[in-house]
Design a protein around this motif. Structure first.
Motif, short mmCIF file in Angstrom:
data_model
loop_
_atom_site.label_atom_id
_atom_site.label_comp_id
_atom_site.label_asym_id
_atom_site.label_seq_id
_atom_site.Cartn_x
_atom_site.Cartn_y
_atom_site.Cartn_z
N VAL A 5 0.82 -1.21 0.00
CA VAL A 5 0.00 0.00 0.00
C VAL A 5 0.86 1.26 0.00
O VAL A 5 0.49 2.27 -0.60
CB VAL A 5 -1.02 0.01 1.16
N ASN A 6 2.02 1.22 0.63
CA ASN A 6 2.88 2.41 0.67
C ASN A 6 3.37 2.80 -0.72
O ASN A 6 3.52 3.98 -1.01
CB ASN A 6 4.06 2.19 1.62
N ARG A 7 3.58 1.83 -1.58
CA ARG A 7 3.97 2.12 -2.97
C ARG A 7 2.78 2.60 -3.80
O ARG A 7 2.96 3.27 -4.80
CB ARG A 7 4.60 0.88 -3.62
N TYR A 8 1.57 2.23 -3.37
CA TYR A 8 0.36 2.61 -4.10
C TYR A 8 -0.09 4.03 -3.76
O TYR A 8 -0.80 4.67 -4.53
CB TYR A 8 -0.76 1.62 -3.77
N LEU A 9 0.33 4.53 -2.61
CA LEU A 9 -0.07 5.88 -2.19
C LEU A 9 0.41 6.92 -3.19
O LEU A 9 1.33 6.69 -3.95
CB LEU A 9 0.52 6.19 -0.80
N GLY A 10 -0.25 8.07 -3.18
CA GLY A 10 0.10 9.16 -4.08
C GLY A 10 -1.01 9.39 -5.08
O GLY A 10 -2.15 8.98 -4.89
N THR A 11 -0.66 10.07 -6.17
CA THR A 11 -1.65 10.45 -7.17
C THR A 11 -1.65 9.50 -8.35
O THR A 11 -0.60 9.12 -8.86
CB THR A 11 -1.39 11.89 -7.66
N TRP A 12 -2.86 9.14 -8.78
CA TRP A 12 -3.10 8.31 -9.95
C TRP A 12 -4.03 9.08 -10.88
O TRP A 12 -4.95 9.76 -10.42
CB TRP A 12 -3.77 7.00 -9.56
N TYR A 13 -3.79 8.95 -12.19
CA TYR A 13 -4.64 9.61 -13.19
C TYR A 13 -5.53 8.58 -13.85
O TYR A 13 -5.09 7.47 -14.16
CB TYR A 13 -3.77 10.30 -14.25
N GLU A 14 -6.76 8.96 -14.06
CA GLU A 14 -7.72 8.08 -14.70
C GLU A 14 -7.51 8.13 -16.20
O GLU A 14 -7.72 9.16 -16.83
CB GLU A 14 -9.14 8.54 -14.33
N ILE A 15 -7.11 7.01 -16.76
CA ILE A 15 -6.90 6.89 -18.21
C ILE A 15 -8.20 6.53 -18.90
O ILE A 15 -8.53 7.06 -19.95
CB ILE A 15 -5.82 5.83 -18.52
N ALA A 16 -8.95 5.61 -18.30
CA ALA A 16 -10.23 5.16 -18.87
C ALA A 16 -11.10 4.64 -17.75
O ALA A 16 -10.62 4.23 -16.69
CB ALA A 16 -9.99 4.07 -19.90
N ARG A 17 -12.42 4.65 -18.00
CA ARG A 17 -13.38 4.13 -17.02
C ARG A 17 -14.66 3.73 -17.72
O ARG A 17 -14.98 4.21 -18.80
CB ARG A 17 -13.70 5.18 -15.96
N LEU A 18 -15.40 2.86 -17.07
CA LEU A 18 -16.77 2.62 -17.48
C LEU A 18 -17.63 3.73 -16.87
O LEU A 18 -17.35 4.20 -15.77
CB LEU A 18 -17.25 1.24 -17.00
N ASP A 19 -18.63 4.15 -17.60
CA ASP A 19 -19.45 5.27 -17.16
C ASP A 19 -20.28 4.91 -15.93
O ASP A 19 -20.78 3.80 -15.81
CB ASP A 19 -20.39 5.69 -18.30
N HIS A 20 -20.38 5.84 -15.02
CA HIS A 20 -21.25 5.73 -13.86
C HIS A 20 -21.60 7.13 -13.39
O HIS A 20 -20.92 8.11 -13.71
CB HIS A 20 -20.62 4.89 -12.75
N SER A 21 -22.66 7.25 -12.65
CA SER A 21 -23.24 8.56 -12.34
C SER A 21 -22.32 9.47 -11.53
O SER A 21 -22.34 10.67 -11.72
CB SER A 21 -24.56 8.38 -11.59
N PHE A 22 -21.51 8.92 -10.64
CA PHE A 22 -20.74 9.80 -9.77
C PHE A 22 -19.52 10.43 -10.43
O PHE A 22 -18.89 11.30 -9.84
CB PHE A 22 -20.37 9.13 -8.44
N GLU A 23 -19.18 10.04 -11.65
CA GLU A 23 -18.11 10.71 -12.39
C GLU A 23 -18.58 11.21 -13.76
O GLU A 23 -17.77 11.72 -14.53
CB GLU A 23 -16.93 9.76 -12.61
N ASP A 64 -15.39 -1.76 -24.90
CA ASP A 64 -15.93 -0.93 -25.98
C ASP A 64 -16.76 0.23 -25.42
O ASP A 64 -17.05 1.19 -26.15
CB ASP A 64 -16.79 -1.76 -26.94
N ASN A 65 -17.14 0.16 -24.15
CA ASN A 65 -17.94 1.21 -23.52
C ASN A 65 -17.12 2.17 -22.67
O ASN A 65 -17.67 3.00 -21.95
CB ASN A 65 -19.03 0.59 -22.65
N LEU A 66 -15.79 2.07 -22.73
CA LEU A 66 -14.94 2.91 -21.89
C LEU A 66 -14.99 4.38 -22.30
O LEU A 66 -15.15 4.72 -23.47
CB LEU A 66 -13.49 2.43 -21.93
N ILE A 67 -14.82 5.23 -21.32
CA ILE A 67 -14.70 6.67 -21.49
C ILE A 67 -13.25 7.02 -21.20
O ILE A 67 -12.65 6.49 -20.26
CB ILE A 67 -15.63 7.39 -20.49
N TYR A 68 -12.67 7.95 -21.97
CA TYR A 68 -11.28 8.35 -21.83
C TYR A 68 -11.23 9.83 -21.42
O TYR A 68 -11.24 10.70 -22.28
CB TYR A 68 -10.53 8.11 -23.13
N PRO A 69 -11.17 10.11 -20.11
CA PRO A 69 -11.29 11.49 -19.64
C PRO A 69 -10.01 12.31 -19.67
O PRO A 69 -10.04 13.50 -19.38
CB PRO A 69 -11.76 11.31 -18.19
#
Length: 191
Positions: A43-61, A174-179
């Motif tokens: 988890v210590n290596r996972y901490l920090g900032t990550w950028y969203e490259i792609a996602r499936l659509d959902h209401s909260f984003e 095929d339904n991914l969004i690239y923000p």
């Protein structure tokens, strides 16, 4: 006799309602079929900032671009989560603060995240580059999927490899969004 029936119903409801709530909430912290969380997770290596490259659509984003997630360790061992994205329709930044905890052992990449009090949902890292540069993340079912990276973009070749992994795992790529901004070309990476 009516008072006895009423008492029995109240007792039943006292049992059934919490049981239903437990079942419902537990279902949101599960793992989709054929998905295995990364083991030997640090988890210590996972901490920090990550950028969203792609996602499936959902209401909260929905509608957000330039999305990032920042993870920091809290003193109690939980992880603070700050999700941030730009809403071009309102021309403003939006953010949500949450808290994540491990569902089981801390070396297994299965966490539950809450942005709304006691309501948690799964956060399952099922693929992670050895250098912690790219992660494939699922929710409690295959309707939730993200490709995250330490940099805001990937090459077309890199993205193609991650899309193939996601497709093989059963996600609707095929339904991914690239923000994020456009992909880096191979030439710009080699420069």
């Amino acid at each position: 006799m009516n008072w006895l029936m009423c008492l029995c119903r109240k007792q039943r409801d006292r049992f059934i309602i919490p049981l239903f709530a437990l079942f419902f909430l537990q279902g949101c912290t599960g793992i989709p079929d054929n998905i295995q969380p990364v083991s030997s997770f640090d988890v210590n290596r996972y901490l920090g900032t990550w950028y969203e490259i792609a996602r499936l659509d959902h209401s909260f984003e929905r509608g957000l671009t330039q999305v990032s997630a920042t993870y920091e360790k809290n003193s109690d061992g939980s992880i603070s989560v700050l999700n941030r994205g730009y809403d071009p329709s309102h021309q403003e930044w939006k953010q949500a603060e949450g808290r994540a905890v491990f569902v089981g052992e801390p070396n297994k990449a299965h966490l539950k995240v809450s942005f709304f009090g006691p309501f948690y949902s799964s956060y399952v890292v099922f693929y992670l580059e050895p250098d912690y540069s790219v992660a494939l993340v699922s929710g409690y079912n295959k309707e939730y999927f993200w490709i995250l990276a330490r940099q805001p973009s990937l090459t077309e070749t890199q993205l193609g490899n991650y899309l193939q992994r996601a497709r093989e795992a059963g996600f609707a790529v095929d339904n991914l969004i690239y923000p994020q901004p456009p992909l880096k070309s191979k030439a710009s990476v080699d420069e």
